[in-house]
Scaffold this motif. Structure first.
Motif, PDB file in Angstrom:
ATOM      1  N   CYS A 211      35.593  44.517  27.722  1.00 37.01           N
ATOM      2  CA  CYS A 211      36.589  43.568  28.277  1.00 37.01           C
ATOM      3  C   CYS A 211      37.886  43.662  28.340  1.00 37.01           C
ATOM      4  O   CYS A 211      38.568  44.455  27.600  1.00 37.01           O
ATOM      5  CB  CYS A 211      36.557  42.161  27.363  1.00 37.01           C
ATOM      6  N   ILE A 213      40.614  41.896  28.934  1.00 37.23           N
ATOM      7  CA  ILE A 213      41.590  41.234  28.044  1.00 37.23           C
ATOM      8  C   ILE A 213      41.902  41.796  26.697  1.00 37.23           C
ATOM      9  O   ILE A 213      42.757  41.997  26.413  1.00 37.23           O
ATOM     10  CB  ILE A 213      41.306  39.643  28.154  1.00 37.23           C
ATOM     11  N   CYS A 214      40.601  41.775  25.950  1.00 36.01           N
ATOM     12  CA  CYS A 214      40.639  41.832  24.357  1.00 36.01           C
ATOM     13  C   CYS A 214      40.159  43.485  24.216  1.00 36.01           C
ATOM     14  O   CYS A 214      40.567  43.851  22.995  1.00 36.01           O
ATOM     15  CB  CYS A 214      39.855  40.856  23.762  1.00 36.01           C
ATOM     16  N   ILE A 223      28.995  39.173  29.210  1.00 37.83           N
ATOM     17  CA  ILE A 223      30.298  39.223  30.032  1.00 37.83           C
ATOM     18  C   ILE A 223      30.143  38.235  30.993  1.00 37.83           C
ATOM     19  O   ILE A 223      29.131  38.198  31.492  1.00 37.83           O
ATOM     20  CB  ILE A 223      30.272  40.652  30.519  1.00 37.83           C
ATOM     21  N   HIS A 231      35.423  38.963  38.812  1.00 41.11           N
ATOM     22  CA  HIS A 231      36.101  39.430  37.817  1.00 41.11           C
ATOM     23  C   HIS A 231      35.450  39.218  36.674  1.00 41.11           C
ATOM     24  O   HIS A 231      34.745  38.016  36.564  1.00 41.11           O
ATOM     25  CB  HIS A 231      37.504  38.760  37.874  1.00 41.11           C
ATOM     26  N   ARG A 232      35.488  40.328  35.593  1.00 41.38           N
ATOM     27  CA  ARG A 232      34.731  40.127  34.595  1.00 41.38           C
ATOM     28  C   ARG A 232      35.336  40.054  33.122  1.00 41.38           C
ATOM     29  O   ARG A 232      36.150  40.886  32.956  1.00 41.38           O
ATOM     30  CB  ARG A 232      33.517  41.458  34.371  1.00 41.38           C
ATOM     31  N   TYR A 233      34.814  39.227  32.220  1.00 38.70           N
ATOM     32  CA  TYR A 233      35.486  39.033  30.967  1.00 38.70           C
ATOM     33  C   TYR A 233      34.738  38.595  30.108  1.00 38.70           C
ATOM     34  O   TYR A 233      33.405  37.972  30.388  1.00 38.70           O
ATOM     35  CB  TYR A 233      36.730  37.865  30.989  1.00 38.70           C
ATOM     36  N   CYS A 234      34.828  38.975  28.670  1.00 37.63           N
ATOM     37  CA  CYS A 234      33.875  38.705  27.659  1.00 37.63           C
ATOM     38  C   CYS A 234      33.882  36.979  27.324  1.00 37.63           C
ATOM     39  O   CYS A 234      34.818  36.172  27.762  1.00 37.63           O
ATOM     40  CB  CYS A 234      34.019  39.343  26.299  1.00 37.63           C
ATOM     41  N   CYS A 237      37.094  35.567  25.168  1.00 41.31           N
ATOM     42  CA  CYS A 237      38.311  35.554  26.236  1.00 41.31           C
ATOM     43  C   CYS A 237      38.268  34.402  27.154  1.00 41.31           C
ATOM     44  O   CYS A 237      39.128  33.609  27.330  1.00 41.31           O
ATOM     45  CB  CYS A 237      38.554  36.781  26.957  1.00 41.31           C
ATOM     46  N   MET A 238      36.902  34.412  27.876  1.00 35.58           N
ATOM     47  CA  MET A 238      36.912  33.127  28.951  1.00 35.58           C
ATOM     48  C   MET A 238      37.075  31.771  28.048  1.00 35.58           C
ATOM     49  O   MET A 238      37.811  30.885  28.869  1.00 35.58           O
ATOM     50  CB  MET A 238      35.586  33.302  29.696  1.00 35.58           C
ATOM     51  N   HIS A 241      40.633  30.990  27.345  1.00 33.44           N
ATOM     52  CA  HIS A 241      41.415  30.758  28.708  1.00 33.44           C
ATOM     53  C   HIS A 241      40.993  29.311  29.080  1.00 33.44           C
ATOM     54  O   HIS A 241      41.852  28.747  29.500  1.00 33.44           O
ATOM     55  CB  HIS A 241      40.882  31.781  29.563  1.00 33.44           C
ATOM     56  N   HIS A 256      42.421  36.869  36.014  1.00 34.05           N
ATOM     57  CA  HIS A 256      42.755  38.028  36.882  1.00 34.05           C
ATOM     58  C   HIS A 256      43.984  37.392  37.389  1.00 34.05           C
ATOM     59  O   HIS A 256      44.424  36.366  38.076  1.00 34.05           O
ATOM     60  CB  HIS A 256      41.822  38.581  37.578  1.00 34.05           C
TER      61      HIS A 256
END
Ligand SMILES: [Zn+2]
Ligand SMILES: [Zn+2]
Length: 309
Positions: A211, A213-214, A223, A231-234, A237-238, A241, A256
């Motif tokens: 990820c 972010i982290c 993910i 755009h990809r995040y775990c 984190c999502m 957010h 992003h």
């Protein structure tokens, strides 16, 4: 890797199958098109959507710049007949090290890939769609470049164009080439995931991804991919957010920097508490109602919607 290889072999098979379709079958198939008549001849038009992306990603503690190209070839009824999803080497710095032609080189390579595929499929008449305005200006000759790498690629495109009976570019919005964009992003993802090693050497094809972010290594299925920009995040984190945005009273956008993609409520169920998903959809309803139509109940202070008949 193995899965990726299998997929490539599969894609290759599909490609060669399409290319091996005998001419008479193509003609039969061709009868299904709405064929405009051109100079009294029957003509089939095809659409070639091309997208090249490069993005800064993370593989464990390593920062990498990864390129991907996506091509979607559709018939005149928008049926997908051929696709390309392929990673490309953009070098350690990426092409964006030269700000004046950011991303153009990858876009041109996607275009060349698309036109070569159309040529291999023996298509005669096509429009190719791009969403990058500078790329469009290069291929239409509206602007020239001093950059030798770019001009070589532009020349390659114009040589390829001449091999078709009719081959014109068209500049469209990003959302109009979403298939190609998706395939390009898939190609990026396939380069930044790796098979999980669970100790006994049997990863069973489970993929890991870092990820951005982290920096945690996460199972790829955990993910989240934001609709539209991919755009990809775990999930954690999502979750954080979106929850922060909810507290601030705003709708969540993609984390992003500078990205304007909205995180759609329907997709949040994967990582968010169902109650919060409900609050989000309530808020969305509120923001979509004209202020003059909003009526708050004086007792509960809750919003009630005054539906005008
Ligand atoms: Zn994360
Ligand atoms: Zn985004």
């Amino acid at each position: 890797m193995r899965e990726d290889l299998d997929r490539r072999i599969h894609d290759q098979k599909v490609a060669s199958e399409i290319m091996n379709i005998p001419d008479d079958e193509w003609e039969k198939y061709g009868d299904n098109y709405v064929d405009p008549f051109k100079n009294g001849e029957r003509v089939s038009f095809f659409k070639v959507f091309c997208k090249g992306v490069e993005s800064e990603e993370r593989i464990r503690d390593m920062k990498v710049i990864v390129g991907g190209i996506g091509v979607a070839i559709c018939d005149s009824k928008d049926n997908l007949i051929f696709k390309v999803s392929k990673g490309i080497d953009v070098g350690a710095e990426g092409s964006s090290s030269n700000k004046s032609c950011e991303g153009v080189s990858v876009e041109l390579q996607a275009l060349i890939e698309g036109l070569n595929a159309a040529l291999a499929l023996d298509l005669k008449n096509l429009t190719f769609f791009v969403d990058h305005s500078m790329l469009y200006q290069y291929v239409t000759g509206a602007i020239q470049t001093q950059n030798s790498k770019i001009s070589t690629l532009v020349n390659q495109v114009s040589l390829l164009q001449k091999k078709f009976a009719d081959c014109k570019p068209s500049l469209v919005a990003c959302s109009d080439i979403k298939f190609a964009f998706r395939f390009a992003k898939d190609a990026v993802v396939s380069q930044i995931t790796w098979p999980a090693d669970n100790g006994n050497g049997k990863g069973k094809g489970k993929l890991k991804e870092t990820c951005v972010i982290c920096y945690e290594d996460t199972d790829a299925y955990q993910i989240f991919s934001v609709d539209g920009c991919f755009h990809r995040y775990c999930f954690p984190c999502m979750k954080q957010h979106v929850e922060v945005k909810l507290l601030e009273g705003t709708m969540a956008k993609c984390p992003h920097e500078g990205c304007k993609s909205e995180v759609s409520i329907e997709t949040c169920g994967k990582f968010l508490d169902p109650k919060l998903v409900e609050i989000m959809s309530q808020r969305k309803k509120e923001t979509s109602i004209d202020v003059t139509e909003k009526v708050y109940c004086p007792i509960s202070k809750m919003l009630s919607i005054d539906v005008k008949k």
